[in-house]
Write a protein that holds these residues in place. Structure first.
Motif, PDB file in Angstrom:
ATOM      1  N   PHE A 133       0.833  -1.205   0.000  1.00 50.19           N
ATOM      2  CA  PHE A 133       0.000   0.000   0.000  1.00 50.19           C
ATOM      3  C   PHE A 133       0.866   1.254   0.000  1.00 50.19           C
ATOM      4  O   PHE A 133       0.650   2.177  -0.789  1.00 50.19           O
ATOM      5  N   MET A 134       1.888   1.288   0.877  1.00 53.47           N
ATOM      6  CA  MET A 134       2.754   2.458   0.973  1.00 53.47           C
ATOM      7  C   MET A 134       3.561   2.655  -0.305  1.00 53.47           C
ATOM      8  O   MET A 134       3.820   3.789  -0.733  1.00 53.47           O
ATOM      9  N   ASN A 135       3.954   1.564  -0.946  1.00 56.35           N
ATOM     10  CA  ASN A 135       4.776   1.673  -2.151  1.00 56.35           C
ATOM     11  C   ASN A 135       4.002   2.321  -3.293  1.00 56.35           C
ATOM     12  O   ASN A 135       4.531   3.165  -4.023  1.00 56.35           O
ATOM     13  N   ALA A 136       2.742   1.906  -3.458  1.00 56.08           N
ATOM     14  CA  ALA A 136       1.929   2.466  -4.532  1.00 56.08           C
ATOM     15  C   ALA A 136       1.432   3.865  -4.218  1.00 56.08           C
ATOM     16  O   ALA A 136       1.335   4.721  -5.099  1.00 56.08           O
ATOM     17  N   ALA A 137       1.136   4.134  -2.935  1.00 55.65           N
ATOM     18  CA  ALA A 137       0.584   5.433  -2.555  1.00 55.65           C
ATOM     19  C   ALA A 137       1.659   6.482  -2.380  1.00 55.65           C
ATOM     20  O   ALA A 137       1.475   7.652  -2.750  1.00 55.65           O
ATOM     21  N   ALA A 138       2.800   6.086  -1.813  1.00 51.19           N
ATOM     22  CA  ALA A 138       3.827   7.067  -1.466  1.00 51.19           C
ATOM     23  C   ALA A 138       5.201   6.738  -2.024  1.00 51.19           C
ATOM     24  O   ALA A 138       6.154   7.490  -1.818  1.00 51.19           O
ATOM     25  N   GLY A 139       5.332   5.616  -2.740  1.00 48.99           N
ATOM     26  CA  GLY A 139       6.632   5.245  -3.286  1.00 48.99           C
ATOM     27  C   GLY A 139       7.590   4.710  -2.245  1.00 48.99           C
ATOM     28  O   GLY A 139       8.762   4.490  -2.532  1.00 48.99           O
ATOM     29  N   VAL A 140       7.128   4.503  -1.030  1.00 47.62           N
ATOM     30  CA  VAL A 140       7.995   4.091   0.081  1.00 47.62           C
ATOM     31  C   VAL A 140       7.428   2.818   0.697  1.00 47.62           C
ATOM     32  O   VAL A 140       6.616   2.868   1.611  1.00 47.62           O
ATOM     33  N   GLY A 141       7.848   1.677   0.183  1.00 44.92           N
ATOM     34  CA  GLY A 141       7.343   0.410   0.699  1.00 44.92           C
ATOM     35  C   GLY A 141       8.350  -0.354   1.524  1.00 44.92           C
ATOM     36  O   GLY A 141       8.049  -1.436   2.038  1.00 44.92           O
ATOM     37  N   GLY A 142       9.560   0.181   1.678  1.00 46.01           N
ATOM     38  CA  GLY A 142      10.627  -0.540   2.347  1.00 46.01           C
ATOM     39  C   GLY A 142      10.568  -0.621   3.863  1.00 46.01           C
ATOM     40  O   GLY A 142      10.896  -1.669   4.433  1.00 46.01           O
ATOM     41  N   PRO A 143      10.159   0.446   4.569  1.00 46.94           N
ATOM     42  CA  PRO A 143      10.204   0.401   6.036  1.00 46.94           C
ATOM     43  C   PRO A 143       9.480  -0.778   6.684  1.00 46.94           C
ATOM     44  O   PRO A 143      10.021  -1.371   7.622  1.00 46.94           O
ATOM     45  N   PRO A 144       8.274  -1.166   6.240  1.00 44.65           N
ATOM     46  CA  PRO A 144       7.658  -2.339   6.865  1.00 44.65           C
ATOM     47  C   PRO A 144       8.501  -3.606   6.708  1.00 44.65           C
ATOM     48  O   PRO A 144       8.554  -4.444   7.616  1.00 44.65           O
ATOM     49  N   VAL A 145       9.173  -3.739   5.557  1.00 41.27           N
ATOM     50  CA  VAL A 145      10.033  -4.897   5.333  1.00 41.27           C
ATOM     51  C   VAL A 145      11.275  -4.812   6.223  1.00 41.27           C
ATOM     52  O   VAL A 145      11.752  -5.818   6.751  1.00 41.27           O
ATOM     53  N   SER A 146      11.797  -3.602   6.392  1.00 43.34           N
ATOM     54  CA  SER A 146      12.933  -3.405   7.295  1.00 43.34           C
ATOM     55  C   SER A 146      12.557  -3.804   8.725  1.00 43.34           C
ATOM     56  O   SER A 146      13.333  -4.458   9.425  1.00 43.34           O
ATOM     57  N   LEU A 147      11.364  -3.407   9.160  1.00 46.46           N
ATOM     58  CA  LEU A 147      10.912  -3.756  10.499  1.00 46.46           C
ATOM     59  C   LEU A 147      10.707  -5.265  10.635  1.00 46.46           C
ATOM     60  O   LEU A 147      11.002  -5.858  11.676  1.00 46.46           O
ATOM     61  N   TYR A 148      10.211  -5.897   9.573  1.00 50.62           N
ATOM     62  CA  TYR A 148      10.064  -7.354   9.591  1.00 50.62           C
ATOM     63  C   TYR A 148      11.432  -8.006   9.754  1.00 50.62           C
ATOM     64  O   TYR A 148      11.600  -8.938  10.557  1.00 50.62           O
ATOM     65  N   ALA A 149      12.430  -7.519   9.018  1.00 51.23           N
ATOM     66  CA  ALA A 149      13.776  -8.088   9.086  1.00 51.23           C
ATOM     67  C   ALA A 149      14.387  -7.898  10.480  1.00 51.23           C
ATOM     68  O   ALA A 149      15.055  -8.794  11.005  1.00 51.23           O
ATOM     69  N   VAL A 150      14.150  -6.722  11.082  1.00 46.26           N
ATOM     70  CA  VAL A 150      14.656  -6.460  12.434  1.00 46.26           C
ATOM     71  C   VAL A 150      14.057  -7.459  13.421  1.00 46.26           C
ATOM     72  O   VAL A 150      14.757  -8.039  14.267  1.00 46.26           O
ATOM     73  N   ASN A 151      12.750  -7.678  13.318  1.00 42.15           N
ATOM     74  CA  ASN A 151      12.081  -8.586  14.241  1.00 42.15           C
ATOM     75  C   ASN A 151      12.404 -10.055  13.972  1.00 42.15           C
ATOM     76  O   ASN A 151      12.280 -10.899  14.860  1.00 42.15           O
ATOM     77  N   ALA A 152      12.833 -10.352  12.733  1.00 42.48           N
ATOM     78  CA  ALA A 152      13.243 -11.716  12.393  1.00 42.48           C
ATOM     79  C   ALA A 152      14.707 -11.974  12.735  1.00 42.48           C
ATOM     80  O   ALA A 152      15.172 -13.109  12.636  1.00 42.48           O
ATOM     81  N   GLY A 153      15.427 -10.914  13.105  1.00 48.33           N
ATOM     82  CA  GLY A 153      16.827 -11.069  13.482  1.00 48.33           C
ATOM     83  C   GLY A 153      17.766 -11.241  12.315  1.00 48.33           C
ATOM     84  O   GLY A 153      18.855 -11.813  12.460  1.00 48.33           O
ATOM     85  N   TRP A 154      17.405 -10.740  11.126  1.00 49.22           N
ATOM     86  CA  TRP A 154      18.270 -10.860   9.959  1.00 49.22           C
ATOM     87  C   TRP A 154      19.473  -9.938  10.074  1.00 49.22           C
ATOM     88  O   TRP A 154      19.372  -8.821  10.589  1.00 49.22           O
ATOM     89  N   THR A 155      20.609 -10.393   9.546  1.00 49.36           N
ATOM     90  CA  THR A 155      21.781  -9.536   9.415  1.00 49.36           C
ATOM     91  C   THR A 155      21.634  -8.702   8.144  1.00 49.36           C
ATOM     92  O   THR A 155      20.772  -8.976   7.295  1.00 49.36           O
TER      93      THR A 155
END
Length: 237
Positions: A133-155
């Motif tokens: 939704f954010m990617n199509a509306a505002a061109g910024v879809g990355g932060p939710p994925v970044s937060l998912y990666a943080v909570n998943a413990g990805w390097t």
């Protein structure tokens, strides 16, 4: 504008190569101020998708399909809603919305927010739905994925190729929903050259710039751009 547009794209491309997902955060606020919300978003979708495709070539074997496929499918389902919103709202309201989304998302990523709901399959679906939704509306879809990666413990090494994979698929769907920007031939040429130079610069800096410093630089630029867009949106109401 003729010099400012490629400069914005160059900076965003460099950041994307350094972090895996930073073009939109850095470039979108400036692009929507320069081109208007609709044109700025679709240009960001096009550029981020191309850069992600190029970056994915080297890291494709480190993509985690079990997490990324449901995440990307969820994102694809919410892209039409974001595209619809972009076409319906007045420019000042769009500026306010986009600037607010960028600012809020940047602050969440800066805090490294831990959200139990953003874990496992349900977390991937939730992050993908919000990101699409954010990617199509505002061109910024990355932060939710970044937060998912943080909570998943990805390097960072794990995150970058998966972010590129997400960027290719979600930006392709967003371009299909929103269309392509109305640029002149000269503007397309300058944007293409800027993306190439940004990629070369980003690859050259990768591994040399300390990760915490690079992260703070990207998020600082994103925060400044988001606040600027909010101010302009409020001014136009």
């Amino acid at each position: 504008m003729e010099l400012l547009l490629p400069a914005i794209v160059l900076l965003g491309s460099c950041v994307q190569w350094l972090t895996g997902m930073g073009f939109a955060l850095v470039a979108v606020p400036a692009l929507i101020l320069l081109l208007g919300p609709a044109e700025g978003v679709v240009l960001a979708n096009c550029a981020a998708g191309v850069i992600s495709a190029a970056g994915l070539v080297a890291g494709r074997r480190r993509v985690r399909p079990s997490a990324m496929i449901p995440l990307c499918l969820a994102a694809a389902c919410t892209v039409p809603a974001g595209a619809w919103l972009t076409r319906r709202l007045p420019e000042s309201t769009l500026l306010l919305l986009m600037g607010g989304l960028v600012t809020a998302a940047t602050l969440l990523v800066l805090r490294g927010a831990r959200v139990p709901a953003l874990r496992g399959l349900r977390g991937a679906i939730a992050a993908g739905a919000v990101g699409g939704f954010m990617n199509a509306a505002a061109g910024v879809g990355g932060p939710p994925v970044s937060l998912y990666a943080v909570n998943a413990g990805w390097t960072v090494r794990e995150f970058v190729p998966n972010a590129m994979f997400y960027g290719v698929l979600v930006n392709a769907v967003s371009v299909a929903a929103n269309g392509v920007p109305s640029l002149t031939g000269g503007q397309w040429a300058s944007v293409t050259v800027a993306m190439l130079l940004g990629a070369l610069t980003g690859r050259g800096l990768a591994g040399r710039l300390p990760e915490p410093r690079a992260r703070l630089l990207v998020l600082g630029l994103a925060l400044a751009g988001g606040v600027t867009a909010v101010v302009k949106g409020l001014w136009g109401l």
